[in-house]
Design an enzyme around this catalytic site. Sequence first.
Site, short mmCIF file in Angstrom:
data_model
loop_
_atom_site.label_atom_id
_atom_site.label_comp_id
_atom_site.label_asym_id
_atom_site.label_seq_id
_atom_site.Cartn_x
_atom_site.Cartn_y
_atom_site.Cartn_z
N GLY A 673 29.79 41.04 39.84
CA GLY A 673 30.82 40.79 38.84
C GLY A 673 31.71 39.60 39.17
O GLY A 673 31.83 39.20 40.33
N GLY A 675 34.64 39.08 36.64
CA GLY A 675 35.81 39.21 35.76
C GLY A 675 37.10 39.38 36.54
O GLY A 675 38.14 38.82 36.18
N GLU A 676 37.06 40.15 37.62
CA GLU A 676 38.29 40.42 38.38
C GLU A 676 38.57 39.31 39.41
O GLU A 676 39.70 38.84 39.53
CB GLU A 676 38.21 41.76 39.11
CG GLU A 676 37.40 42.84 38.43
CD GLU A 676 38.15 43.64 37.39
OE1 GLU A 676 39.37 43.76 37.48
OE2 GLU A 676 37.48 44.16 36.47
MO1 MOS Z 1 39.32 46.13 33.83
S1 MOS Z 1 41.03 46.49 34.77
O1 MOS Z 1 38.07 45.73 34.70
O2 MOS Z 1 39.26 46.48 32.29
#
Ligand code: MOS
Length: 715
Positions: A673, A675-676
């Site tokens: 991933g 996104g974070e």
């Molecule tokens: Mo999130 S905090 O990965 O929606």
Amino acid sequence: MNKRTLNHPKSTTGTSRVDGRLKVTGGAKYAAEFNVKGLAYGVLVGATIAKGSIRSIDSKKAENAPGVLAVISHLNCPKIPGYAAEPAKAPIKIFYDDKVLYNGHAVALLIADTFERAQYAASLIKVEYNAQKHITSLKDNLGSAVAPPSDAEFKKGNPDAWQSAPFKVEQEYILPSEVHNPMELHAIVARWDAPDKLTVWDKTQGVKDTQSNLARIFGIPVENVQVHSKYVGGAFGSALQVWQHEVAAIIGAKVVKRPVKLMLTRADMFTSVGYRPLTWQKIGIGAAADGKLVGISHWATGQTSTYEDFAESPADVSRQLYACANLYTNNKILSLDVGSPIWMRGPGYATGTFALESAMDELSYQLNIDPVELRLINYAETDPETGKPYSGKSLREAYKMGAENIGWHSRPKKPGSMTEDGWLVGYGMSTGMFQADREPATVKATMNDDGSLILQTAVSDIGPGTATPMVLIASETMGIPIENIRFDLGDSAYPNAPQQGGSTIVSSVGSAVYLACIALKEKFQQLIGNGGTDKPDYAAVLKQHNLVKLEVVTDSKAGTEVDKYVMYSWSVHFIKVLVNPLTGVVKVDKATCVADSGRIISPKTARSQIIGGAIMGIGMALMEETVIDHRYGKVMNASFGDYHVPVQADIPQIEALFVNEPDLNINPLGAKGMGEISLIGMAAAVANAVYNATGKRVTELPITPDKLVGWGELS
Ligand code: MOS
């Protein structure tokens, strides 16, 4: 070809998001746009006290206003079957009793035949309260914090070791509460198709999760609930649970026997769909003269509501990032008379790295060791917490790529010593990390006799452009062009998929797509028999065998590798800032973000993902802050006029770079991933750059000009 040249940072090549045209032309329909037949409109009335009870509700005038269909409150709300079985600590049970749990807690729902009439009539409702003394300040009540239900404390070696190190930093940090504030307001259209059959068009990060929660709350079979959420205009964590407004709309639809639409206002978004909790942290960190860490201790207290024990465990990063014999982490929570927080992009880690990576920076100046060098000296080859090997880690490479790209060698060694056109110049950097998970997911893959491939799974797409990597994976695996492939998502009728959260979707659903395609190819091979090619003309084969389609349903999940390895995605952020010595204004001049997130499946959407997270990180560092007036326990800046997020003019050149080293220990794609990790570390990188520019260490976000000019001459 060198794999890195494939994703050169300046390259804009790569497949554009497959649903992009629909999104920019209005062809994509969001939850509030489903104007089903007979629709009525709901407007919520929020409590104006932070704690107490409702003494009376006078809704006579409202009920007599034109077009009004109902006013619903705890006084007349039908019995909600699931409420009785809810645990003691649970999300708000709307219209359940007369209790007020926070300022903004919905106490009544007005339903009318038009939105405008509903809005007007709602303004006529008069609610009186018996107010009790409320507590909304974290800073004034830190002493009352308690251990969260899990992940409270961790010890390795001597927790006090940092104190006796020759070089040490002891520092406190404050991260204000931040609101997700996606562009799309939370909204639901709820329709009862029969007394026990419900359809909703809803903003959610997980249609399956919303489906099972609504079934439980309303006491109906799961298969009787249909959840549609095909397009979601951002969420960042705010749509990970069923909120009070969703339940209210469904109750309303039952009462008025018509479908009901309920869309939150921007102000509601600050109180009723969660936020990143205001958090106090303290770090104690010590090192020897050669830079080797002696010990790290990290304490964190985050706010939660009185009705839920939400904890994001920010201290954990300090036992996971650096090789160190003595580690101590301690997470606490403090219950306040506020709405519940929830996960927000990079939960725990965005907060925790602000403290740890600021402290590492401060330590580097004490030691007179370059901040990047200090991180390399303490580079963890195995997981400091468990001693297990990493599934994959190319963080060293990421530091190198980022330093080169930003021009780290130009960084002034002495803070406040470099100017450009009268502005102070500073460089800063930080590391980011986030767990790389793989959740169970199921994909149905259907090859039709016209050569089209349809993939179906119940994942949501909150904005990253999920369908694009999925279509690319299928195209490569099946050997057919992307134009022949359709990825259907966002519907509870499709096979199981996880919520879109925690940066897991390419790893989880992408793997399921890959495995479904492999299974489908095998089915074709069986049909063809000996002598088939690896990439047959699927349509022709189907016609030959008088078939209109061939389909598979494939389950996929993580295996025993999760016991063998510790799995993370990694990032490094390098920042150059300019600080005005007279006004204290901070301009980010350049940001370079390097992701070590395994194999990059979709370069163009990946690049967008990193840039989006970096922008959010600049907001976190310089602007975002929810302000509560503690006299009323009320959020005072609940609008985009008062709560600042970056706009285009605030954003500099951002370079998104990828190490692009496949991690085949986590899934067959080698993808993790991003996104974070795009956000995690950004705030510390900016704060560290501001220190380098000014010699001022700001430990309370956001870094607004007042925090820089109030302390006298900058240079
Ligand atoms: Mo999130 S905090 O990965 O929606």
